[in-house]
Every structure is written in C-alpha cells, then in structure tokens.
Design a protein around this motif. Structure first.
Motif, PDB file in Angstrom:
ATOM      1  N   GLN A 166       0.677  -1.105  -0.107  1.00 31.25           N
ATOM      2  CA  GLN A 166       0.014  -0.055   0.076  1.00 31.25           C
ATOM      3  C   GLN A 166       0.770   1.221  -0.076  1.00 31.25           C
ATOM      4  O   GLN A 166       0.536   2.436  -0.575  1.00 31.25           O
ATOM      5  CB  GLN A 166      -0.883   0.089   1.349  1.00 31.25           C
ATOM      6  CG  GLN A 166      -1.950  -0.775   1.065  1.00 31.25           C
ATOM      7  CD  GLN A 166      -2.843  -0.726   0.076  1.00 31.25           C
ATOM      8  OE1 GLN A 166      -3.203   0.434  -0.185  1.00 31.25           O
ATOM      9  NE2 GLN A 166      -3.765  -1.853  -0.374  1.00 31.25           N
ATOM     10  N   SER A 167       1.936   1.241   0.580  1.00 36.80           N
ATOM     11  CA  SER A 167       2.924   2.379   0.589  1.00 36.80           C
ATOM     12  C   SER A 167       3.769   2.383  -0.527  1.00 36.80           C
ATOM     13  O   SER A 167       4.464   3.582  -0.626  1.00 36.80           O
ATOM     14  CB  SER A 167       3.557   2.111   1.869  1.00 36.80           C
ATOM     15  OG  SER A 167       4.868   1.123   1.919  1.00 36.80           O
ATOM     16  N   ARG A 208      10.935  -6.328  -4.105  1.00 37.52           N
ATOM     17  CA  ARG A 208      11.708  -7.374  -3.444  1.00 37.52           C
ATOM     18  C   ARG A 208      12.412  -6.657  -1.977  1.00 37.52           C
ATOM     19  O   ARG A 208      12.433  -7.403  -0.900  1.00 37.52           O
ATOM     20  CB  ARG A 208      12.776  -7.931  -4.236  1.00 37.52           C
ATOM     21  CG  ARG A 208      12.187  -8.956  -5.354  1.00 37.52           C
ATOM     22  CD  ARG A 208      13.400  -9.613  -5.994  1.00 37.52           C
ATOM     23  NE  ARG A 208      12.925 -10.197  -7.212  1.00 37.52           N
ATOM     24  CZ  ARG A 208      12.966  -9.795  -8.353  1.00 37.52           C
ATOM     25  NH1 ARG A 208      13.545  -8.606  -8.581  1.00 37.52           N
ATOM     26  NH2 ARG A 208      12.465 -10.419  -9.505  1.00 37.52           N
ATOM     27  N   LYS A 209      12.967  -5.449  -2.438  1.00 37.40           N
ATOM     28  CA  LYS A 209      13.637  -4.730  -1.265  1.00 37.40           C
ATOM     29  C   LYS A 209      12.803  -4.350  -0.158  1.00 37.40           C
ATOM     30  O   LYS A 209      12.737  -4.762   1.145  1.00 37.40           O
ATOM     31  CB  LYS A 209      14.049  -3.366  -1.951  1.00 37.40           C
ATOM     32  CG  LYS A 209      14.802  -2.646  -0.526  1.00 37.40           C
ATOM     33  CD  LYS A 209      15.285  -1.065  -1.257  1.00 37.40           C
ATOM     34  CE  LYS A 209      15.785  -0.188  -0.219  1.00 37.40           C
ATOM     35  NZ  LYS A 209      16.218   1.064  -0.971  1.00 37.40           N
ATOM     36  N   GLU A 210      11.472  -3.791  -0.528  1.00 34.54           N
ATOM     37  CA  GLU A 210      10.634  -3.382   0.612  1.00 34.54           C
ATOM     38  C   GLU A 210       9.858  -4.645   1.499  1.00 34.54           C
ATOM     39  O   GLU A 210       9.771  -4.575   2.490  1.00 34.54           O
ATOM     40  CB  GLU A 210       9.508  -2.404  -0.204  1.00 34.54           C
ATOM     41  CG  GLU A 210       9.847  -1.299  -0.851  1.00 34.54           C
ATOM     42  CD  GLU A 210      10.638  -0.350   0.401  1.00 34.54           C
ATOM     43  OE1 GLU A 210      10.279  -0.374   1.424  1.00 34.54           O
ATOM     44  OE2 GLU A 210      11.320   0.646   0.071  1.00 34.54           O
ATOM     45  N   VAL A 211       9.545  -5.618   0.556  1.00 38.25           N
ATOM     46  CA  VAL A 211       9.170  -6.858   1.302  1.00 38.25           C
ATOM     47  C   VAL A 211      10.021  -7.617   2.109  1.00 38.25           C
ATOM     48  O   VAL A 211       9.621  -7.922   3.176  1.00 38.25           O
ATOM     49  CB  VAL A 211       8.419  -7.754   0.009  1.00 38.25           C
ATOM     50  CG1 VAL A 211       8.076  -9.029   0.927  1.00 38.25           C
ATOM     51  CG2 VAL A 211       7.043  -7.059  -0.446  1.00 38.25           C
ATOM     52  N   LYS A 213       6.136   6.001  -2.223  1.00 34.69           N
ATOM     53  CA  LYS A 213       7.706   6.229  -2.287  1.00 34.69           C
ATOM     54  C   LYS A 213       8.246   6.082  -3.939  1.00 34.69           C
ATOM     55  O   LYS A 213       9.037   6.586  -3.881  1.00 34.69           O
ATOM     56  CB  LYS A 213       8.055   4.984  -1.513  1.00 34.69           C
ATOM     57  CG  LYS A 213       7.637   4.869  -0.449  1.00 34.69           C
ATOM     58  CD  LYS A 213       8.482   3.646   0.579  1.00 34.69           C
ATOM     59  CE  LYS A 213       7.952   3.562   2.138  1.00 34.69           C
ATOM     60  NZ  LYS A 213       8.616   2.208   2.556  1.00 34.69           N
ATOM     61  N   TYR A 214       7.642   5.377  -4.840  1.00 29.12           N
ATOM     62  CA  TYR A 214       8.027   5.165  -6.088  1.00 29.12           C
ATOM     63  C   TYR A 214       6.912   5.827  -7.228  1.00 29.12           C
ATOM     64  O   TYR A 214       6.112   5.114  -7.215  1.00 29.12           O
ATOM     65  CB  TYR A 214       8.390   3.681  -6.345  1.00 29.12           C
ATOM     66  CG  TYR A 214       9.289   3.254  -5.306  1.00 29.12           C
ATOM     67  CD1 TYR A 214      10.798   3.254  -5.369  1.00 29.12           C
ATOM     68  CD2 TYR A 214       8.993   2.474  -4.224  1.00 29.12           C
ATOM     69  CE1 TYR A 214      11.712   2.617  -4.432  1.00 29.12           C
ATOM     70  CE2 TYR A 214       9.962   1.907  -3.255  1.00 29.12           C
ATOM     71  CZ  TYR A 214      11.048   2.043  -3.497  1.00 29.12           C
ATOM     72  OH  TYR A 214      12.022   1.579  -2.568  1.00 29.12           O
ATOM     73  N   ASP A 215       7.687   6.629  -8.168  1.00 28.79           N
ATOM     74  CA  ASP A 215       6.701   6.890  -9.186  1.00 28.79           C
ATOM     75  C   ASP A 215       6.517   6.125 -10.151  1.00 28.79           C
ATOM     76  O   ASP A 215       5.560   6.476 -11.007  1.00 28.79           O
ATOM     77  CB  ASP A 215       7.420   8.528  -9.798  1.00 28.79           C
ATOM     78  CG  ASP A 215       7.550   9.446  -8.661  1.00 28.79           C
ATOM     79  OD1 ASP A 215       6.679   9.406  -7.786  1.00 28.79           O
ATOM     80  OD2 ASP A 215       8.467  10.271  -8.894  1.00 28.79           O
ATOM     81  N   GLY A 255      -0.935   2.688  -9.680  1.00 30.66           N
ATOM     82  CA  GLY A 255      -1.869   1.769  -8.827  1.00 30.66           C
ATOM     83  C   GLY A 255      -1.242   1.118  -7.892  1.00 30.66           C
ATOM     84  O   GLY A 255       0.346   1.029  -7.710  1.00 30.66           O
ATOM     85  N   THR A 256      -1.877   0.249  -6.894  1.00 31.53           N
ATOM     86  CA  THR A 256      -1.064  -0.411  -5.852  1.00 31.53           C
ATOM     87  C   THR A 256      -0.982  -2.013  -6.327  1.00 31.53           C
ATOM     88  O   THR A 256      -1.630  -2.245  -6.728  1.00 31.53           O
ATOM     89  CB  THR A 256      -2.138  -0.404  -4.661  1.00 31.53           C
ATOM     90  OG1 THR A 256      -2.387   0.938  -4.243  1.00 31.53           O
ATOM     91  CG2 THR A 256      -1.491  -1.288  -3.402  1.00 31.53           C
ATOM     92  N   PRO A 257       0.391  -2.303  -6.160  1.00 34.19           N
ATOM     93  CA  PRO A 257       0.496  -3.734  -6.357  1.00 34.19           C
ATOM     94  C   PRO A 257      -0.234  -4.760  -5.442  1.00 34.19           C
ATOM     95  O   PRO A 257      -0.712  -4.452  -4.469  1.00 34.19           O
ATOM     96  CB  PRO A 257       2.144  -3.988  -5.927  1.00 34.19           C
ATOM     97  CG  PRO A 257       2.852  -2.477  -6.081  1.00 34.19           C
ATOM     98  CD  PRO A 257       1.531  -1.756  -5.637  1.00 34.19           C
ATOM     99  N   VAL A 258      -0.681  -5.721  -6.110  1.00 34.40           N
ATOM    100  CA  VAL A 258      -1.646  -6.707  -5.431  1.00 34.40           C
ATOM    101  C   VAL A 258      -0.996  -8.056  -5.486  1.00 34.40           C
ATOM    102  O   VAL A 258       0.042  -8.543  -6.134  1.00 34.40           O
ATOM    103  CB  VAL A 258      -2.907  -6.822  -6.476  1.00 34.40           C
ATOM    104  CG1 VAL A 258      -3.616  -5.495  -6.231  1.00 34.40           C
ATOM    105  CG2 VAL A 258      -2.446  -7.267  -7.874  1.00 34.40           C
TER     106      VAL A 258
END
Length: 295
Positions: free
Chosen positions: A214-215, A261-264, A219-221, A225-228
């Motif tokens: 959701q975030s 991958r980094k954020e998760v 953070k990234y342009d 939309g939001t990844p699912v």
C-alpha cells in the motif's frame, strides 16, 4: 616531327582561344548556381519540415508520439537531402552535355538486373518503410527482437540499430525483423515471487505484505496503482511461494520488481520472518531422530 608540332600548335590555339574560356566560365558559373540553389533549397526544405512537425506538436490532439515524429522528421530530411543531391548531379552532368536520358534508361535496365541479385536489400528497404509508417517502434523505445533487446538508437531504411543494457550496439537488417516486443508501447507488469516458510501463518504474512504494498506508490513514481498479491503460486519443499503483481509505467517493470523485493524483504525481516533457505535432513548412524541441517 612536323605532325607533333602541328598538333601542339592546334592544342595551344584551342587552350588560349576565347571560346574555350568563355565556355569554362559559363559552365563554372552554372555549376556554382546549381550548388548554391541546391544548398538553399535543402535548408528551406528542412525548415519547412521542422515547422510542420512543430505545428503538429502544438495541436491540442496528439496524432503520434514525439519519438515517432522525430523518426519521421529525420527520414524526411534524409530523403530531401538525397533527392536534391541527385537532381543537382543530373543538372551538372547535363551542363557537360552528358546524355541524361540515355543514362537513366540504361540505369533502369541495369537496376532491373541488379534487383534480382539484391532482393535482400529491397526487402530491408520495404521493411524499413513499414516499420516507420506503421509506428511499430520509434527511436528511444526499448524493444526485443529475437534474442536481442535494447534501446532503439536509429531507424534507417535498411537497418535498425539497438544499444543493449550492457552497451553493445546491434545493427539489424530491417528485412530480418520478424517478431518485435515493444516494452515502451504500453505499461509493464512487475512479477515478484516471495518464498515464505511453512512455519509462518499465511494470513498474517499476506496482511503484512499488503501493508507494505500500500505504501509503494507513494515512495516510487514508477508504480501505476497499488501492487496486489495474486496468491500462492507454488508449494516447494521447505516453503510456499507468494506471487505479487504490480503495474508500472513503460520499461520500469524491472526496477519495480527490484523495489518490491527490497521493501517486502525489509518489512518481513523487521517482523522476525526470514526468507527460507534450502534445507536437507541428515540421519546420523548413532541417532534415532533425524536432524535438520541448513545448507
């Protein structure tokens, strides 16, 4: 000896005659006028072409992409330059009383004969016309042709040049371009698979990852939309696999996958959940119970 001296005097009289120098002066003047006229016509033609595309760019409705306009503008400028050069050369040859019509007729017959032996060249030129006017791809697009992919550096009537991610420049004949994947034409999709140990609660893990996803658009342009989370993709020996799908702007799907991958990974690590590593079971001879060993 008399024959040599007579011919020498005849040649000397011809060189020093006013008729010859008048003809040379007129011919030189005519050639200079032709060259100047061709130069002026070429510059005026380029300004007209640039003005036409500038006017199209200011229109409220865009009829084509800026990259395609740049490609077409370069092509028209090249055709204009070669056309004016050809006409100028024909006019200069006509100044020397060269039989232009006979030359063109002979060139037509020779061109027909050469055409049978230059079928690949003709195929390349025809392919270049279709690539440009059908807008299959333009200069600046990131495309894939067979096993080659990279940024389009130049599109000519005969060849297309690609520059790969590692810096190699590929020159591909247009006639050999069959199936093209254009990554710049539409938005891309980043596909990421996350390995999660079986010991973890799947509902809890999905909730954690969804909070992270959701975030990401803030953070990234690159994200549209939001990844699912698509769900469980596979069941491995020591973990299950969750697949994440995210829409990105063109050519940014790989960067989007790296960001996911980094954020998760960071968020799961903060929650005390580590990415599972391959494991094997060891059966010692002196022990009854199997022992797990990390590898």
């Amino acid at each position: 000896m008399n024959w040599l001296s007579d011919n020498f005097y005849v040649l000397f009289d011809y060189i020093t005659s006013a008729t010859l120098w008048v003809w040379i002066g007129k011919t030189a003047l005519r050639i200079a006028v032709i060259i100047i006229f061709a130069f002026v016509l070429k510059n005026v033609g380029k300004k007209v072409i640039n003005a036409i595309f500038k006017e199209r760019r200011n229109m409220p409705v865009k009829l084509s992409t800026n990259r395609r306009e740049q490609t077409l503008k370069n092509l028209l400028n090249s055709v204009l330059s070669y056309g004016i050069m050809f006409i100028a050369i024909m006019m200069i040859l006509d100044t020397f009383n060269v039989p232009i019509k006979t030359m063109l007729a002979g060139a037509g017959v020779a061109g027909l004969a050469i055409g049978f032996g230059a079928q690949s060249l003709v195929r390349d030129v025809i392919g270049g016309f279709f690539i440009i006017f059908e807008d299959q791809f333009s200069v600046g697009d990131y495309i894939e042709i067979g096993a080659i992919e990279g940024d389009v550096v130049a599109i000519g009537l005969r060849v297309t040049q690609l520059r790969s991610y590692y810096g190699q420049t590929y020159v591909i004949p247009n006639g050999n371009i069959d199936i093209v994947t254009n990554y710049s034409a539409t938005n891309g999709f980043a596909m990421v698979e996350v390995n999660v140990p079986y010991e973890s609660n799947i509902i809890q893990i999905e909730n954690m990852i969804e909070e992270t996803l959701q975030s990401l658009p803030e953070k990234y342009d690159m994200f549209v939309g939001t990844p699912v989370i698509n769900g469980v993709q596979a069941l491995e020996l020591s973990n299950y696999v969750l697949r994440i799908r995210a829409e990105t702007v063109p050519v940014m799907q790989w960067a989007g996958a790296r960001a996911i991958r980094k954020e998760v990974k960071e968020d799961l690590f903060e929650q005390g959940i580590s990415i599972p590593s391959p494991r094997m079971v060891v059966y010692p001879h002196d022990e009854q119970e199997p022992r797990l060993a990390d590898r």
